[in-house]
Design a protein around this motif. Structure first.
Motif, PDB file in Angstrom:
ATOM      1  N   UNK A   1       0.959  -1.275   0.134  1.00  0.00           N
ATOM      2  CA  UNK A   1      -0.058   0.156  -0.013  1.00  0.00           C
ATOM      3  C   UNK A   1       0.844   1.176  -0.161  1.00  0.00           C
ATOM      4  N   UNK A   2       0.463   2.259  -0.579  1.00  0.00           N
ATOM      5  CA  UNK A   2       0.982   3.543  -0.467  1.00  0.00           C
ATOM      6  C   UNK A   2       0.131   4.395   0.358  1.00  0.00           C
ATOM      7  N   UNK A   3       0.542   5.719   0.489  1.00  0.00           N
ATOM      8  CA  UNK A   3      -0.380   6.878   0.872  1.00  0.00           C
ATOM      9  C   UNK A   3       0.312   7.016   2.626  1.00  0.00           C
ATOM     10  N   UNK A   4       1.545   6.444   2.652  1.00  0.00           N
ATOM     11  CA  UNK A   4       1.907   6.810   4.119  1.00  0.00           C
ATOM     12  C   UNK A   4       2.741   5.738   4.847  1.00  0.00           C
ATOM     13  N   UNK A   5       4.183   5.756   4.489  1.00  0.00           N
ATOM     14  CA  UNK A   5       4.952   4.945   5.121  1.00  0.00           C
ATOM     15  C   UNK A   5       5.026   3.450   4.524  1.00  0.00           C
ATOM     16  N   UNK A   6       6.151   2.902   4.762  1.00  0.00           N
ATOM     17  CA  UNK A   6       6.119   1.396   4.516  1.00  0.00           C
ATOM     18  C   UNK A   6       5.515   0.622   5.461  1.00  0.00           C
ATOM     19  N   UNK A   7       4.566  -0.537   5.310  1.00  0.00           N
ATOM     20  CA  UNK A   7       3.969  -1.193   6.296  1.00  0.00           C
ATOM     21  C   UNK A   7       4.767  -2.631   6.246  1.00  0.00           C
ATOM     22  N   UNK A   8       5.569  -2.882   7.283  1.00  0.00           N
ATOM     23  CA  UNK A   8       6.276  -4.142   7.378  1.00  0.00           C
ATOM     24  C   UNK A   8       5.591  -5.419   6.934  1.00  0.00           C
ATOM     25  N   UNK A   9       6.419  -6.306   6.418  1.00  0.00           N
ATOM     26  CA  UNK A   9       6.101  -7.523   5.969  1.00  0.00           C
ATOM     27  C   UNK A   9       5.592  -8.410   7.411  1.00  0.00           C
ATOM     28  N   UNK A  10       6.527  -8.142   8.297  1.00  0.00           N
ATOM     29  CA  UNK A  10       6.387  -8.762   9.701  1.00  0.00           C
ATOM     30  C   UNK A  10       6.281  -7.694  10.641  1.00  0.00           C
ATOM     31  N   UNK A  11       5.085  -7.585  11.419  1.00  0.00           N
ATOM     32  CA  UNK A  11       4.952  -6.614  12.359  1.00  0.00           C
ATOM     33  C   UNK A  11       5.281  -7.039  13.780  1.00  0.00           C
ATOM     34  N   UNK A  12       6.031  -5.920  14.685  1.00  0.00           N
ATOM     35  CA  UNK A  12       6.554  -6.212  15.875  1.00  0.00           C
ATOM     36  C   UNK A  12       5.981  -5.065  16.608  1.00  0.00           C
ATOM     37  N   UNK A  13       5.058  -5.322  17.508  1.00  0.00           N
ATOM     38  CA  UNK A  13       4.489  -4.164  18.314  1.00  0.00           C
ATOM     39  C   UNK A  13       5.408  -3.515  19.407  1.00  0.00           C
ATOM     40  N   UNK A  14       5.406  -2.307  19.531  1.00  0.00           N
ATOM     41  CA  UNK A  14       6.115  -1.611  20.760  1.00  0.00           C
ATOM     42  C   UNK A  14       5.597  -2.205  21.919  1.00  0.00           C
ATOM     43  N   UNK A  15       6.492  -1.972  23.170  1.00  0.00           N
ATOM     44  CA  UNK A  15       6.009  -2.417  24.489  1.00  0.00           C
ATOM     45  C   UNK A  15       4.923  -1.416  24.964  1.00  0.00           C
ATOM     46  N   UNK A  16       3.817  -2.108  25.343  1.00  0.00           N
ATOM     47  CA  UNK A  16       2.609  -1.360  25.819  1.00  0.00           C
ATOM     48  C   UNK A  16       2.738  -0.842  27.265  1.00  0.00           C
TER      49      UNK A  16
END
Length: 528
Positions: free
Chosen positions: A401-416
């Motif tokens: 997708x375009x429109x704002x940044x590169x979305x990663x293939x593998x998502x890793x969340x921030x520490x909540x």
């Protein structure tokens, strides 16, 4: 108010890093002589300034008026077209050049005395034997202590013309007599590769903090050394990298793509396109590549991630990147100042623009991190909003997708864990530097004698050190709650200690030991 405080500190990191995004990307430019032809609009502005200069009843600093005017004009363009005042231009240029002329030390002023934290690797001071903890008292018989000099003034005493000599008089703990060093000023590298080492027997790791003039050269040297150590896979860490020179990013991509593959294209206001393809034999074209990104990876960092993703090459890991797809050119204004002006947009090989919207103004644009934080995007991939009208398909059939940044293939969340993130922000802010320096000063000869292996095999930071740090933080009015996070505090104290003794490579090595994204890369590398 209490809820606002909970998110305030972790959000500062995103906002501070966003300021660094203004570095932008650059392309080569041949100046059009017709650009400065006269027109009524320019003459109108010039005439107004002349009227104020010669006719206005009170004395007015018209230089400041011009600066304000330039800034206001640029504010109405886009968030990355910026004015660089004369007093800032030299330091901005120096940071991107990749080196500077000087004696090559990092230092701080302690009790109005220059104290060396560490001689910079490859610099003149390291070569002649200056060590961490040394006090520089005189430069060419010019007294540097007890003078309440600013850091800028002190730096000016140590910098100078390349190959010029400066005699330093140095006090070193444990020695009765002062030491004299005759230092020939030389080019001191400003490293853009923070670290390069092996994560596993097969996986090499390289972290780049920005794209300066020397980045590709540094990268190639690191890649060569990792290959010598047996690296068949590379993890390229571009987290918190705000961008820089476009050409350096392109050269890095070319190391991993076969000849003739598209890397990016740019399009200017007239619709003229300039395409860039891989063009030479790279050393890792047939090897696995992992690219680490986060919400502060921007511009040239996104070019790399987008080029790999759109060529179905490697794996992008982390969180959605910043979203800067504008190309800047730096132009001098004739008085020592300059403007960095957006002159094109860049697109990934599939044709997507990753520039996020700035229609709501600069404040909303730079506060986008807050929006992402609140809507849960940093903790859940499902919260990332995408526009189906900006859907693209790679040659291998992947949806991007375009429109704002590169979305990663593998998502890793921030520490909540907000409390832990607040503490991590404080530990990363540079606040530890003075405290750690004071710890090293307690037995400087011992610490300076340690090899990396000896340092790594000793527990040099214990519970007593943590308590000392708690007291120090309290004395500086910095609220830290560390009871539940002693291992985290110990790791950072040890890492900063390693940085002051050995350099950024060792700092990053220790910080990465408990890094979620690095752990995910190692996991993926073992299964590939």
């Amino acid at each position: 108010m209490k809820n606002n405080n909970k998110i305030y500190l972790p959000l500062l990191l995103g906002l501070v890093c966003a300021a660094g995004i203004l570095l932008g990307s650059k392309i080569n430019f041949t100046q059009n002589q017709g650009l400065f032809s006269s027109n009524p609009k320019k003459e109108k502005l010039n005439r107004l300034i002349d009227y104020i200069d010669y006719e206005y009843v009170d004395a007015v600093n018209t230089d400041s008026i011009v600066d304000i005017t330039v800034n206001r004009i640029l504010e109405n363009l886009d968030p990355h077209s910026v004015y660089i005042p004369q007093q800032e231009y030299a330091s901005v240029s120096e940071s991107m050049k990749g080196d500077f002329v000087g004696i090559g030390v990092s230092f701080q002023s302690v009790n109005d005395t220059i104290v060396v934290i560490q001689p910079l690797k490859g610099g003149p001071s390291e070569r002649i034997g200056i060590k961490g903890g040394d006090r520089i008292l005189y430069a060419n018989d010019e007294q540097l202590f007890d003078r309440n000099m600013t850091n800028d003034s002190l730096i000016s005493q140590l910098k100078g013309v390349e190959n010029s000599n400066v005699t330093l008089t140095v006090f070193r703990k444990g020695l009765k007599d002062l030491l004299k060093f005759n230092v020939k000023r030389g080019r001191v590298p400003l490293k853009s590769v923070d670290a390069a080492y092996m994560l596993t027997n097969d996986l090499g790791y390289i972290k780049i903090n920005r794209f300066a003039e020397t980045t590709f050269k540094e990268f190639k040297e690191s890649l060569k050394e990792l290959k010598r150590q047996g690296a068949t896979q590379i993890a390229l860490d571009l987290r918190d990298n705000p961008g820089g020179y476009l050409s350096e990013a392109i050269n890095i991509v070319d190391e991993f793509l076969e000849d003739g593959k598209p890397i990016l294209f740019t399009k200017n206001k007239k619709g003229a396109m300039e395409e860039t393809f891989s063009s030479r034999k790279g050393t890792y074209e047939d090897k696995e590549i992992f690219v680490l990104i986060n919400e502060n990876s921007a511009s040239a960092s996104e070019i790399i991630a987008g080029a790999f993703q759109d060529n179905d090459r490697g794996t992008i890991i982390g969180r959605r990147s910043y979203g800067k797809g504008l190309v800047q050119r730096e132009m001098e204004l004739g008085d020592g100042s300059a403007v960095r002006l957006t002159i094109a947009r860049y697109y990934t090989p599939t044709g997507r623009s990753i520039q996020k919207s700035y229609e709501e103004g600069n404040e909303a644009y730079f506060n986008d991190y807050i929006r992402r934080y609140k809507n849960g995007e940093l903790s859940s991939a499902d919260s990332i909003s995408v526009d189906d009208s900006l859907k693209y398909v790679t040659p291998g059939g992947r949806i991007v997708y375009g429109g704002g940044g590169i979305i990663p293939d593998v998502f890793v969340p921030k520490d909540t864990n907000v409390e832990k993130e607040n503490l991590t922000y404080i530990l990363r802010s540079g606040f530890l530097s003075t405290f750690v320096f004071q710890q090293l000063e307690k037995d400087r000869s011992f610490y300076n004698s340690l090899s990396w292996e000896e340092f790594n095999n000793r527990e040099l930071v214990n519970d007593e050190t943590v308590e000392d740090f708690r007291r120090y933080a309290r004395s500086q009015n910095i609220p830290v709650r560390i009871n539940n996070y002693k291992p985290l505090v110990k790791r950072y104290l040890t890492a900063v200690m390693a940085q002051q003794l050995f350099g950024t490579d060792e700092f990053q090595r220790l910080i990465n030991e408990d890094d979620r994204i690095v752990e995910k890369v190692i996991e993926l590398s073992k299964s590939s």
